[in-house]
Write a protein that holds these residues in place. Structure first.
Motif, mmCIF file in Angstrom:
data_model
loop_
_atom_site.group_PDB
_atom_site.id
_atom_site.type_symbol
_atom_site.label_atom_id
_atom_site.label_comp_id
_atom_site.label_asym_id
_atom_site.label_seq_id
_atom_site.Cartn_x
_atom_site.Cartn_y
_atom_site.Cartn_z
ATOM 1 N N LEU A 1 16.553 -8.089 -9.736
ATOM 2 C CA LEU A 1 15.813 -8.008 -11.001
ATOM 3 C C LEU A 1 14.646 -8.992 -11.013
ATOM 4 C CD1 LEU A 1 15.592 -6.858 -13.879
ATOM 5 C CD2 LEU A 1 17.099 -8.715 -14.645
ATOM 6 N N LEU A 2 14.912 -10.214 -10.598
ATOM 7 C CA LEU A 2 13.859 -11.229 -10.572
ATOM 8 C C LEU A 2 12.733 -10.820 -9.609
ATOM 9 C CD1 LEU A 2 12.863 -14.068 -11.401
ATOM 10 C CD2 LEU A 2 14.220 -14.999 -9.503
ATOM 11 N N ALA A 3 13.116 -10.315 -8.442
ATOM 12 C CA ALA A 3 12.111 -9.934 -7.438
ATOM 13 C C ALA A 3 11.296 -8.730 -7.892
ATOM 14 C CB ALA A 3 12.793 -9.643 -6.104
ATOM 15 N N SER A 4 11.960 -7.736 -8.454
ATOM 16 C CA SER A 4 11.259 -6.488 -8.775
ATOM 17 C C SER A 4 10.452 -6.586 -10.068
ATOM 18 C CB SER A 4 12.252 -5.327 -8.867
ATOM 19 O OG SER A 4 13.184 -5.560 -9.903
ATOM 20 N N THR A 5 10.728 -7.595 -10.891
ATOM 21 C CA THR A 5 9.922 -7.770 -12.102
ATOM 22 C C THR A 5 8.826 -8.819 -11.928
ATOM 23 O OG1 THR A 5 11.531 -9.370 -12.975
ATOM 24 C CG2 THR A 5 11.724 -7.086 -13.733
ATOM 25 N N PHE B 1 -7.356 1.575 -9.658
ATOM 26 C CA PHE B 1 -6.406 2.227 -8.742
ATOM 27 C C PHE B 1 -5.020 2.208 -9.383
ATOM 28 C CE2 PHE B 1 -9.598 1.134 -5.464
ATOM 29 C CZ PHE B 1 -9.620 2.314 -4.735
ATOM 30 N N LYS B 2 -4.236 3.210 -9.092
ATOM 31 C CA LYS B 2 -2.901 3.299 -9.691
ATOM 32 C C LYS B 2 -1.786 2.957 -8.705
ATOM 33 C CE LYS B 2 -4.703 4.754 -13.538
ATOM 34 N NZ LYS B 2 -5.135 3.644 -14.417
ATOM 35 N N LEU C 1 1.935 -9.551 5.059
ATOM 36 C CA LEU C 1 1.177 -8.786 4.063
ATOM 37 C C LEU C 1 2.101 -7.841 3.298
ATOM 38 C CD1 LEU C 1 -1.566 -8.210 2.820
ATOM 39 C CD2 LEU C 1 -1.971 -6.541 4.642
ATOM 40 N N ALA C 2 3.066 -7.281 4.009
ATOM 41 C CA ALA C 2 4.048 -6.411 3.362
ATOM 42 C C ALA C 2 4.773 -7.144 2.251
ATOM 43 C CB ALA C 2 5.050 -5.893 4.401
ATOM 44 N N ASN C 3 5.269 -8.349 2.568
ATOM 45 C CA ASN C 3 5.954 -9.173 1.561
ATOM 46 C C ASN C 3 5.064 -9.353 0.337
ATOM 47 O OD1 ASN C 3 7.379 -11.626 3.935
ATOM 48 N ND2 ASN C 3 7.825 -9.483 3.646
ATOM 49 N N SER C 4 3.833 -9.731 0.599
ATOM 50 C CA SER C 4 2.945 -10.142 -0.484
ATOM 51 C C SER C 4 2.474 -8.956 -1.333
ATOM 52 C CB SER C 4 1.746 -10.902 0.097
ATOM 53 O OG SER C 4 1.027 -11.537 -0.918
ATOM 54 N N VAL C 5 2.173 -7.842 -0.697
ATOM 55 C CA VAL C 5 1.751 -6.665 -1.463
ATOM 56 C C VAL C 5 2.896 -6.173 -2.352
ATOM 57 C CG1 VAL C 5 1.169 -4.213 -1.271
ATOM 58 C CG2 VAL C 5 -0.122 -5.911 0.038
ATOM 59 N N ALA C 6 4.091 -6.121 -1.786
ATOM 60 C CA ALA C 6 5.237 -5.657 -2.577
ATOM 61 C C ALA C 6 5.488 -6.580 -3.769
ATOM 62 C CB ALA C 6 6.477 -5.570 -1.688
ATOM 63 N N GLY D 1 3.228 -4.559 -12.018
ATOM 64 C CA GLY D 1 3.790 -3.324 -12.537
ATOM 65 C C GLY D 1 3.202 -2.072 -11.906
ATOM 66 N N LEU D 2 2.768 -2.177 -10.652
ATOM 67 C CA LEU D 2 2.184 -1.038 -9.939
ATOM 68 C C LEU D 2 3.135 -0.537 -8.861
ATOM 69 C CD1 LEU D 2 -1.318 -2.615 -9.247
ATOM 70 C CD2 LEU D 2 -0.916 -0.636 -10.733
ATOM 71 N N PRO D 3 3.167 0.784 -8.628
ATOM 72 C CA PRO D 3 3.909 1.258 -7.455
ATOM 73 C C PRO D 3 3.189 0.821 -6.171
ATOM 74 C CG PRO D 3 2.791 3.080 -8.565
ATOM 75 C CD PRO D 3 2.558 1.864 -9.402
#
Lengths: 417, 417
Positions: free
Chosen positions: A336-340, B126-127, B137-142, B149-151
Motif C-alpha cells: 500500500l505504501l509503495a503503490s500510493t 500524457f496519460k 530507471l525501472a524502480n524510479s519510473v514505477a 497516480g499514473l499507470p
C-alpha cells in the motif's frame, strides 16, 4: 557542549556522572542522559537550529557528545513526505511519512543512534565497537565502525534476511551468526561486554545510543513547521524509539520551540507474531510478558523488549494505543505504501502502515487529525517477505507482436494514452 | 519559469519549440533543452539557490518544467562525503563521494531524471509513463508513476537482479520482462512509443528527462562551496550523465556561480565486459563501436549507448580519460568503498571506484588534485554480485564458550578493547 548534566536513573532518579554506565547500582533501573534545560532555554532557538547542518547534528546541543561528531556526519534530515494518496486510501485528511528508508549511510533509522554511539565510544576511548542486532543495527554499526577506522563485532540471529547479512558483511566487520533468537543473542552479548570491555552500542553505552532516536522526533516537529502532530505511529522492537520520540517532542516543548505545545498521542505498532508491548497496552497491564517471536518482521522480533515498560508508559501517558499486524497485513502494508507514495519500506514499515490502518478503523486515530507514520527501514533489506507475492506477469520476446499478444491475452488496455 | 527558450538540435543547432520532441527532423540529431541564460544571469544567485528547498528543485530555474514539481519533491541534495579513508587507500589528498545510494525515493540517481520527466509528462498531458531500463530507471519510473497516480509500463531485460525486479514490482506498474539485452529492449520500446503515444521518459521525452542529471553536477559544486573539482569520475551506460554533469558545471560557470571557474576533467568508468565509450576514448575514435554486454554491472550494460558520442566528446573536451573495470575489480571496488567509508554501492559504484583507482595509478588523476566519485546506486539492489564472496565466517551457539572457541579457532584477537 557541557549541557549534559550526567546520567540519571529512570526509576529512582539517582544521578550519575556521564560515564559508560547503563544500570543504576542501587535499584538496577536503566540510566538516561540528563541535560541542563534551563541553560538551553532561550539559547537553543529555531533560528540556531535552522542555521545548522542538514543532519542530526543541527540538534547537537541535545545530544550527549562532547566534541564534534566523529562518524555519521551526514545522518538524518530524511524527508517528511506529505502522503496525499496514502491519506486518501486510509480515509484520513493529513498523513505524513517520515522516510528513513533513505537514511545515510545504511538505510534505516539505526544510523541515528549509531552515529551518536560510535562517536561517544571514541570519546570514551573504547577500541572496539559491537552490538546485538536484528539486522539494521548490524548494518549501521559495521558501516560506522568502518568509517571511524574501528574494529567491530556484530552479533545477529543466524536466520536473518540476506539483505541484512550482505548489507553488514560488505563493511568487513566480524559478523557472528548465533543459533538463537535475538533475546538469546542479547543475553550472550551482555556476557561478552562484561568480559571484554567493548563498546556494545545497545548494551553498555545504551543511554547515549538511545538519545540518537530523539532526532526522529525533532525532525518531524521541525519539518511540520515547528509543531507536533496529533498522532505518531511507531514500530517497536526493544521499545526505545517511541519513548525517545516523545522525549524529543517534550524537550522541544520545554524549550519553547513548538507552536501549540505537545499533545501528540504515541501509538505502537508490532507484529502479531511478536507483539508483547502492544499486548500489554491492549490489556492495560504494566507487565510485559515475553514471547517467542514468529513473524516476517524480523527487525521487530524482540520477544523480551528492554524498554517495553517505558514504551507502554509513553503510550499510556500520551493517550495513544497500539495495534498488531499479521504477516499478510505486513505485506499488504508494504504494498500500500509503495503503490500510493512510491516508498519501498522494509517489513517494519508494513507493520506500521497496517497498525495505523487498524487504529484509524477503530477510531483511535480520528480521521481529521494529523498523523505521522515512522518508516524506519528500507524494503530492499527484506526482499524475502514480498518475493513470493510479487511475480513478473509479462514475459515477452523483443518484438512488438509479442508485446501486443501478451497485453491482449491479459486484457491490458494499452490505448489509455 | 519561462526561462526555457525551447529545444535545439545538438548537431545542426536548429531551434524547436519546447514540445515532446526528441529528434531533429532535418539532420536526425538529438534535441536538447536551451535556456535564456542572459535572463538568468545575476538573477539566479548563490543566495537564491541556498534559500531554496533541500532538493533538486532549488535549481528549478535551470530545469525544464513550467509549473511546480508534481512528483519527486524530495529528490536530490544527497550527501557529498569527504572520503578521507578512501583517499588514503587510493593515495590521494582530496576525495569526495557523491552518494546517491540514499536518493529519495528509489535509491539511485535516476530519481533525478524521473522527477523531471514525470512532471514534464504530466505537463504535456500524457496519460501513461513508460521506460526501457537496466533496472534503476525501472524502480524510479514505477515509484514516481505511483506517486503521480499514473499507470506505468516498465520494460527490462529478463535477466535482471532480484532487487531491481522486486524493487520495481512493489510499486505496482506493468513490468514487462523482455528476452534480450537492453539494446533490444530499447529498440522495442521505440516502436511501442510510436504506436501508443506513451511518455517513454528516456525515449520520446528524453531531452527533458536528461536535464535532471545536471542536478548531480550542481549539487557537487554547491556542496564544495561553489567550486568545481579538478576531476569527476562518472559511470556510463547510455552516456548521458557525464555530459549533463559537465553541462551543469558550465552553466553554473556561465552564470557566475563558481569560484575559480570550471576546469573539471570528466572521466568515464565502464565495465570491461561493456565499455564501448571507454574503448573509444582510449582509441581516440569518435566512433562508438557497439558491443554485446557481458558484465556483472548490469545497470551499465548498454552495448549501443545513445549518448556515447557526446560522452566521448565531454571527456575529450574537458581533458579527461576513461577506464575499464573487470568483474573482479568491480567487487573489489564495492568492498573498498564500503570498508573504508561505510558506503554500500551497487555494482556501478564498484566500476567507478575501480576505474578511478586505475586512472590514479596511470597518473591521469594527479594525487594532489581534488576528485569526486559519482556513486549512483544502492548496493542492496545488486546483492548477487557480492553474495558469493561475502560469507558468514563465524556461526556459533548462544554461549560465551561457543564464541570464545570460534574466535580462538580463527585466531581472532578479542582482547583489543
Amino acid at each position: 557542549m557541557g549541557l549534559v548534566k550526567g546520567l540519571k536513573c529512570r526509576e529512582c532518579g539517582r544521578p550519575y556522572p556521564a560515564d559508560p554506565l547503563h544500570v543504576c547500582e542501587y535499584c538496577f533501573g536503566p540510566l538516561e542522559v540528563d541535560y541542563d534545560y534551563d541553560a538551553l532555554h532561550g539559547r537553543l532557538t529555531r533560528k540556531a537550529i535552522e542555521a545548522g547542518p542538514p543532519s542530526i547534528w543541527r540538534y547537537k546541543a541535545l545530544l550527549p557528545i562532547e566534541g564534534e561528531p566523529i562518524v555519521g556526519r551526514h545522518c538524518g534530515m530524511t524527508p517528511l513526505v506529505r502522503a496525499k494518496n496514502l491519506a486518501r486510501a486510509l480515509g484520513m485528511r493529513e498523513v505524513y511519512v517520515k522516510n528513513d528508508t533513505v537514511s545515510h549511510p545504511t538505510f534505516s533509522f539505526k544510523d541515528r543512534v549509531v552515529a551518536v554511539a560510535v562517536t561517544k565510544a571514541v570519546e570514551f576511548n573504547f577500541k572496539v565497537v559491537a552490538c546485538a542486532s536484528t539486522g539494521n543495527l548490524a548494518n549501521s554499526v559495521a558501516a560506522h565502525a568502518a568509517e571511524g577506522g574501528l574494529p567491530s563485532f556484530v552479533f545477529v540471529p543466524a536466520d536473518l534476511e540476506q539483505g541484512k547479512v550482505l548489507g553488514t558483511l560488505i563493511y568487513n566487520p566480524k559478523l557472528v551468526a548465533v543459533d538463537g533468537n535475538y533475546d538469546e543473542v542479547n543475553r550472550l552479548c551482555s556476557e561478552i561486554a562484561d568480559k571484554y570491555g567493548w563498546a556494545f552500542v545497545n548494551i553498555n553505552i545504551r543511554p547515549y545510543y538511545a538519545e540518537g532516536s530523539k532526532t526522529f522526533g525533532y525532525e518531524v516537529a521541525e519539518q511540520l513547521g515547528w509543531r507536533a502532530p496529533h498522532h505518531i505511529v511507531v514500530p517497536a522492537a526493544g521499545g526505545s524509539l517511541v519513548t525517545k520520540i516523545l522525549k524529543g517532542l517534550k524537550e522541544f516543548d520545554r524549550l519553547g520551540l513548538l507552536s501549540g505545545g505537545c499533545h501528540t498521542r504515541m501509538h505502537v505498532a508490532q507484529a502479531e507474531g511478536c507483539g508483547p508491548i502492544v499486548t500489554a497496552i491492549k490489556e492495560n497491564s504494566e507487565i510485559i510478558r515475553p514471547v517467542k517471536p514468529k513473524t516476517i518482521a524480523k527487525s521487530l522480533a524482540i520477544g523480551n523488549p528492554a524498554d517495553g515498560y517505558y514504551a507502554y508508559k509513553a503510550v499510556k501517558e500520551s493517550g495513544g494505543h497500539g495495534e498488531h499486524a499479521t504477516d499478510d497485513d505486513i505485506v499488504d502494508g508494504m504494498k500500500l505504501l509503495a503503490s500510493t507514495e512510491g516508498i519501498f519500506a522494509e517489513t517494519a514499515g508494513g507493520v506500521t502502515v497496517a497498525a495505523a490502518k487498524r487504529l484509524i478503523e477503530e477510531g483511535r486515530i480520528p480521521r481529521d487529525e494529523s498523523l505521522v507514520l515512522c518508516i524506519t527501514g528500507n524494503g530492499l533489506k527484506t526482499q524475502e517477505a514480498v518475493a513470493s507475492s510479487l511475480k513478473v506477469r509479462f514475459h515477452i520476446k523483443p518484438t512488438l507482436r509479442s508485446f501486443d499478444e501478451a497485453m491482449a491475452s491479459h486484457d491490458i488496455d494499452v490505448t489509455a494514452g
